[in-house]
Design a protein around this motif. Structure first.
Motif, PDB file in Angstrom:
ATOM      1  N   ASN A 103      28.008   8.712  28.090  1.00 10.52           N
ATOM      2  CA  ASN A 103      28.670   9.927  27.595  1.00 10.52           C
ATOM      3  C   ASN A 103      30.045   9.679  26.994  1.00 10.52           C
ATOM      4  OD1 ASN A 103      30.223   9.533  29.905  1.00 10.52           O
ATOM      5  ND2 ASN A 103      29.879  11.581  30.735  1.00 10.52           N
ATOM      6  N   HIS A 120      30.650  13.928  26.092  1.00  8.48           N
ATOM      7  CA  HIS A 120      30.986  14.844  27.176  1.00  8.48           C
ATOM      8  C   HIS A 120      32.492  15.051  27.293  1.00  8.48           C
ATOM      9  CE1 HIS A 120      27.002  13.988  29.548  1.00  8.48           C
ATOM     10  NE2 HIS A 120      26.811  14.253  28.271  1.00  8.48           N
ATOM     11  N   GLY A 121      32.888  16.297  27.364  1.00  3.23           N
ATOM     12  CA  GLY A 121      34.296  16.625  27.499  1.00  3.23           C
ATOM     13  C   GLY A 121      35.077  16.477  26.212  1.00  3.23           C
ATOM     14  N   GLU A 163      29.940  20.639  23.749  1.00  7.81           N
ATOM     15  CA  GLU A 163      30.252  21.573  24.831  1.00  7.81           C
ATOM     16  C   GLU A 163      29.506  21.164  26.104  1.00  7.81           C
ATOM     17  OE1 GLU A 163      32.515  23.894  24.594  1.00  7.81           O
ATOM     18  OE2 GLU A 163      32.872  23.361  22.485  1.00  7.81           O
ATOM     19  N   ASN A 164      30.015  21.633  27.238  1.00  3.28           N
ATOM     20  CA  ASN A 164      29.456  21.214  28.518  1.00  3.28           C
ATOM     21  C   ASN A 164      27.992  21.570  28.697  1.00  3.28           C
ATOM     22  OD1 ASN A 164      31.963  20.227  29.061  1.00  3.28           O
ATOM     23  ND2 ASN A 164      32.367  21.525  30.845  1.00  3.28           N
ATOM     24  N   ASP A 165      27.573  22.758  28.204  1.00  2.00           N
ATOM     25  CA  ASP A 165      26.170  23.131  28.377  1.00  2.00           C
ATOM     26  C   ASP A 165      25.250  22.209  27.591  1.00  2.00           C
ATOM     27  OD1 ASP A 165      27.065  24.100  25.932  1.00  2.00           O
ATOM     28  OD2 ASP A 165      26.022  26.021  26.086  1.00  2.00           O
ATOM     29  N   ALA A 205      25.992  19.067  26.899  1.00  2.00           N
ATOM     30  CA  ALA A 205      26.041  17.799  27.614  1.00  2.00           C
ATOM     31  C   ALA A 205      25.065  17.796  28.785  1.00  2.00           C
ATOM     32  CB  ALA A 205      27.465  17.535  28.103  1.00  2.00           C
ATOM     33  N   VAL A 206      25.037  18.883  29.533  1.00  2.00           N
ATOM     34  CA  VAL A 206      24.116  18.996  30.667  1.00  2.00           C
ATOM     35  C   VAL A 206      22.670  18.953  30.183  1.00  2.00           C
ATOM     36  CG1 VAL A 206      23.303  20.540  32.494  1.00  2.00           C
ATOM     37  CG2 VAL A 206      25.757  20.210  32.138  1.00  2.00           C
ATOM     38  N   VAL A 251      37.493  13.710  32.105  1.00  2.00           N
ATOM     39  CA  VAL A 251      36.624  14.891  32.037  1.00  2.00           C
ATOM     40  C   VAL A 251      35.157  14.498  31.932  1.00  2.00           C
ATOM     41  CG1 VAL A 251      36.052  16.976  30.729  1.00  2.00           C
ATOM     42  CG2 VAL A 251      38.443  16.313  31.043  1.00  2.00           C
ATOM     43  N   SER A 302      33.534  14.049  35.255  1.00  2.00           N
ATOM     44  CA  SER A 302      33.309  15.332  35.928  1.00  2.00           C
ATOM     45  C   SER A 302      32.079  16.041  35.372  1.00  2.00           C
ATOM     46  CB  SER A 302      34.536  16.232  35.781  1.00  2.00           C
ATOM     47  OG  SER A 302      35.665  15.654  36.410  1.00  2.00           O
ATOM     48  N   VAL A 303      31.923  16.009  34.053  1.00  2.00           N
ATOM     49  CA  VAL A 303      30.765  16.656  33.425  1.00  2.00           C
ATOM     50  C   VAL A 303      29.477  15.972  33.866  1.00  2.00           C
ATOM     51  CG1 VAL A 303      29.630  17.181  31.235  1.00  2.00           C
ATOM     52  CG2 VAL A 303      32.104  17.451  31.441  1.00  2.00           C
ATOM     53  N   GLU A 321      28.598  16.895  37.481  1.00  2.00           N
ATOM     54  CA  GLU A 321      28.019  18.243  37.568  1.00  2.00           C
ATOM     55  C   GLU A 321      26.580  18.255  37.065  1.00  2.00           C
ATOM     56  OE1 GLU A 321      29.014  21.317  38.731  1.00  2.00           O
ATOM     57  OE2 GLU A 321      30.562  20.126  39.741  1.00  2.00           O
TER      58      GLU A 321
END
Length: 336
Positions: free
Chosen positions: A20, A24-25, A29-31, A33-34, A58, A61-62, A65
């Motif tokens: 990532n 990521h970060g 966007e985070n969604d 990335a997930v 960051v 952290s992403v 999660e």
């Protein structure tokens, strides 16, 4: 998805690793990335690579999660230490004992795990005695916070010195994470032969040359909107070495080779690095789930010898092979 041993260890990692960096970060966007992490899991990818310096912590952290709720024993989580993080104070970078131990605690917290499967020295630190760094890694291994130790962009000489110290301290140096692709082969002359001798695998980044080997960048044309070449947060700087009309023209000539093999251009690029038996895994990045699925399909692919020869003929002298380029990767002075 197939798996390979990491170095001379018993640890197996997936042939394709989801990484990532620059996404990521930062770039997505985070969604999104997930969604990409979940696509990687769906594709059978079990290995995930990040670093504390990515998006100034960051990205870790992403990823933490995104992996929440997954069976930890089924994953291999890789991260790195070296680059400046946090407020970038005088001890917030490098491979000093203080920074390595504190950075590890931070990574564990952000990733939501009690151990890191592979903890990597992100670059070589000329400002810290190697003995100090390797002792810190040894202590983390003995404490159970780190399973295995690797490095990134180290020269053959640095690998040899690090490997010797690791043996003395009772742990294994199992991997090196270099840039490697059809266009960037600087590890082949010295790093790979030394690694084979020492039982060290390559965990390679940028197998698609920042997206250039997908063929989406055309000579004389503006980069596609939203592509890495237009990313002002760092992506454009990293890709510019390949944004040359001669390089881009030759990459276009790889399309018939990929077509003959029934592969996309990205799959051809990823499969190419996996033909090297010293490569344990190829790290892919993505901003959309479909990119993950396309790249992951390269796992288990064998490229015939005649196709490999055609690739070499097409790319010719635009390939970078100078081993000295690895030495340039580690800054001789710290950023802070």
């Amino acid at each position: 998805m197939e798996h390979r041993h990491l170095g001379r260890s018993g640890l197996k990692i997936s042939e394709i690793t989801y990484g990532n960096w620059l996404t990521h970060g930062s770039q997505v966007e985070n969604d999104a990335a997930v969604a990409c992490v979940h696509a990687a899991l769906d594709a059978g990818i079990s290995t995930f690579d990040t670093a504390d310096v990515y998006a100034n912590t960051v990205a870790e952290s992403v990823l933490g999660e995104a992996l929440k709720g997954q069976r930890r024993e089924s994953l291999e989580i890789l991260t790195k230490v070296f680059g400046p993080i946090g407020p970038k104070g005088h001890n917030d970078t490098g491979l000093s004992r203080k920074h390595v131990l504190e950075a590890c605690e931070g990574s564990l917290r952000r990733l939501g795990t009690d151990h890191i499967d592979l903890y990597q020295a992100h670059r070589y630190d000329y400002a810290t005695p190697l003995e100090e760094t390797m002792q810190a890694f040894a202590d983390l291994v003995r404490a159970g916070k780190v399973g295995y130790v690797g490095v990134s962009e180290w020269t053959a000489e640095q690998l040899r010195a690090g490997h010797a110290l690791a043996q003395q301290l009772g742990f294994q140096l199992v991997s090196n994470q270099p840039q490697y692709s059809m266009l960037w082969r600087v590890i082949e002359g010295e790093v790979v032969p030394t690694s084979r001798e020492l039982g060290i695998s390559q965990v390679v980044w940028s197998p698609i040359a920042q997206g250039v080997l997908t063929g989406k960048y055309r000579p004389g044309a503006e980069p596609p909107a939203g592509s890495r070449a237009t990313d002002t947060k760092g992506g454009a700087d990293m890709i510019k070495r390949f944004m040359d009309d001669d390089v881009l023209t030759r990459v276009q000539r790889l399309k018939p080779i990929a077509g003959d093999l029934g592969l996309s251009m990205a799959q051809l690029a990823v499969a190419w690095v996996l033909q090297n038996d010293n490569v344990a895994t190829a790290i892919i990045g993505a901003s959309r789930p479909e990119q993950v699925h396309d790249n992951a399909a390269a796992a288990g692919t064998t490229i015939p010898a005649d196709a490999l020869a055609r690739i070499d003929e097409v790319l010719g002298d635009v390939v970078e092979r100078d081993p000295a380029r690895t030495l340039e990767s580690s800054p001789k002075q710290r950023e802070v």
